[in-house]
Enzyme design. Sequence first.
Site, short mmCIF file in Angstrom:
data_model
loop_
_atom_site.label_atom_id
_atom_site.label_comp_id
_atom_site.label_asym_id
_atom_site.label_seq_id
_atom_site.Cartn_x
_atom_site.Cartn_y
_atom_site.Cartn_z
N HIS A 107 -2.22 7.13 4.35
CA HIS A 107 -1.18 6.12 4.58
C HIS A 107 0.18 6.49 3.99
CE1 HIS A 107 -0.45 1.52 5.23
NE2 HIS A 107 0.17 2.30 6.11
N CYS A 121 0.76 -1.25 0.00
CA CYS A 121 0.00 0.00 0.00
C CYS A 121 0.80 1.31 0.00
CB CYS A 121 -0.95 -0.01 1.18
SG CYS A 121 -1.98 1.43 1.29
#
Length: 302
Positions: free
Chosen positions: A114, A59
Amino acid sequence: RLSYAPMPRPPNILLIVADDMGYGDFGRFGDGGPRTPTLDGLSHAGVCLTQHYSGSPVCAPARAALLTGRYAHRTGAITPQEVMGLDRIHPGEVTLGDSFRHAGYATGLIGKWHNGALDDRFHPNRRGFDEFVGFRGGWMDYWNWWIERNGSREWGDGTRYLTDVFTEEAVGFLRRHRSEPFLLNLCYNAPHSPLQAPDAIVQPYLDRGIAPGAAITYAMNEVMDTGVARLLEELDTLGLAQDTIVMFTSDNGPAMRLRADQVPEGMGVDTSRGNAGFRGAKGSVYEGGIRVPMIVHWPGVT
């Protein structure tokens, strides 16, 4: 006497990023299990890139590569391990938000960040995005969620599904900036764990004999697909459809197994499902981990 034609308005950009969605999660490319009518239609009406690769099979580095256009390890975002500070984009890097804001665009990021979860120096508002509504870490509960709005925290009441919340926040952004060029990076966290979706949408998949893990995953994507339809409808209502480049992609390939605490009680951790014949999945540098869909739709142009 000289007359000058007005300069054309630069196109708006709506960049939608799913989380752990593979080729096989699209109805167009799947094995008959998933239902994504909006995305399927968008891929037929626009351009569906056939060899679009993520910058990483996981990610945070994948998002850093997409935001900067550089190899993820150059940016400082090496792994998703936010507690070690390894998800951060170095302050010296230029993001899409920086570039478009410099060009006079209104910029917003809604959903999952993130790329610097635990340090305010890496907050989206400091990385080129005028508006941020979402969460900065790797995952969030879909019912009992909390999100930030430009630094202020808000809590859900347990009844609003987070994917729908992000869709409505994106609709609000479109309305607020209808009269100026904008870049909106809408980062849904679906279908990332935890596996949670409205029962009414999951049940038809179960009734077709699809395994629970895949059924919930497909339902999570179906809610997201409905959200994309809502956004396209709003662009049309606002008269912005012809002036907006809509893109849809995923950060990396699909997750096929999850931690036991990321799935409903009593259900196995297996989320195996088709991925258009590609080998590997999230975390792998085989095609299944890094070759992800990319749809580009600009009416009258693509």
